[in-house]
Write an enzyme that holds these catalytic residues in place. Sequence first.
Site, PDB file in Angstrom:
ATOM      1  N   CYS B  35       0.908  -1.152  -0.232  1.00  0.00           N
ATOM      2  CA  CYS B  35       0.240   0.239  -0.233  1.00  0.00           C
ATOM      3  C   CYS B  35       0.868   1.578   0.050  1.00  0.00           C
ATOM      4  O   CYS B  35       0.412   1.759  -0.290  1.00  0.00           O
ATOM      5  CB  CYS B  35      -0.988  -0.211   1.077  1.00  0.00           C
ATOM      6  SG  CYS B  35      -2.241  -1.452   1.562  1.00  0.00           S
ATOM      7  N   CYS B 105      -1.984   8.753   7.035  1.00  0.00           N
ATOM      8  CA  CYS B 105      -0.951   9.446   7.460  1.00  0.00           C
ATOM      9  C   CYS B 105      -0.731   9.211   8.688  1.00  0.00           C
ATOM     10  O   CYS B 105      -0.251   8.782   9.190  1.00  0.00           O
ATOM     11  CB  CYS B 105       0.081   9.853   6.054  1.00  0.00           C
ATOM     12  SG  CYS B 105       0.213   9.521   4.781  1.00  0.00           S
TER      13      CYS B 105
END
Lengths: 383, 126
Positions: B35, B105
């Site tokens: 990913c 994130c």
Amino acid sequence: MKVYLDNNATTPVAPEVMDEMAGAMKIFGNPSSLHQFGVRARHIVEEARSRLAAALGCSEEEIIFTSGGTESDNLAIRGALKNTEKRHIITSAVEHHAVHNTFNELGKQGYELSRIGVDSNGVLVAGELERALREDTALVSVMLANNETGAVQPVREIVPLIRETSPGAVIHTDAVQAFGKLDFNVKDLGVDLLSVSAHKINGPKGAGALYIRKGVKVKHLVSGGHHERNIRPGTENVAGIAGLGKAAELAVPLKAGVIEKMKSLKQRLIEGVREKVDNIRVNGDPENTLCNTVNISFNNVEGESVIMMLDMEGIAVSTGSACTSGSLEPSHVLKAMGVDPVAAQGSIRFSMGKYTTEEEIEYLLEQLPPVILRLRKMSPLEG
Amino acid sequence: MEEYSSKVMEHFRDPRNVGTIENPDGVGHVGNPVCGDIMELYIKVNEKEIIEDARFKTFGCGAAIATSSMVTEIIKGKSVKEAEKVSNQTVAEALGGLPKVKMHCSVLAEEALRKAIEDYRKRKNT
């Protein structure tokens, strides 16, 4: 120093093109009008058509102006399918999104898709295409050169195969990246439809064209007036078309001199990176990729951070992965080539243009190794 | 894409606390290279349960590096209990916001922190 190595995304507009367009903007008439204002605008459009026809090696009436590569691809594929009852269509696994996603949508609409794989260099496997061809194949669309890796596809070679097995099939090629960087003409290729875009050849954004071989039928996608032989209604983007014509004219000498220059820069770039950075993979066979395109996977680093760090040094490159567009899926192109998905995350595309200099490549080769080193020091994947 | 804030750029350009800790008291490892993001967070905790040191190693985009850097800054000097309250929002806000497509994130940073604290408790209780 500012170094632009993202010419496959778009190119700087050539000063000659700007001049041409500035002149065209002063001619405000509608090319469809009968009076002299209209006639002058018509002249500009037809002059551009003849320049583009000369650059592609076709006749003027085989050119339809569009808003760019994406529209040309859509018009070619959807417009050709409107004239047939056949429902089987073929493409490659590494097309630009303009073709890739058009096929996805057609699949949802009930068309039967065959997507032909590529080898580890990103080149279409012709044998697989041969097996997929059927009598009821309506259309085959295979790009001339890939935007991410620069891999040149064997379009010329597959045309006779298609004609033999699927005589009724329309053959389209997306030549947006190849135009100006690969020596070809449409008659040699033998395709029915071919897409080009202005902004990839130092022309303006918002202008493109579709070559439609004489006798091949393409139906309009939007309804309107009789412009562009009823195939693409809407008052012509006169200045954009003028820019496309000029850019195409300039792309002819580009083929001769600039291709050689870019080839040697490309060789230097690959050699330099190989020499200075370990644990990399050059994606695509350099002997069979466009003269301007280099795609390299830097193991254990992620592409976006490489782009950002190079950007701080004034160098513009891009990533093969789609991470920046918000999707975490690695590039479908590298995936189709069998590139390891983690390595694909660290893939960078360097694409040169006609203004790229040796000095700029040397600057890149100075700035790149410390960037990779820095990111690798931060990376938990480094042993 | 939306632009990164100047704070994100500052932490990307000059990330704080990069590296690992020898004999750490807790380690949080999250993410998946396929990913495009992996974070490793190391913490050193003293007997008063204060996080004395925090370091990271990250494979990922600019936002992943900046959030890793920021989370180490935030938790250093905090008690483990205080650090537990740090959420992805705390990290994103401290960075002057993140583009929508990069919010994951900050979630990764929060998860790395939780895993590191979990690991610390596990080690302490054995």
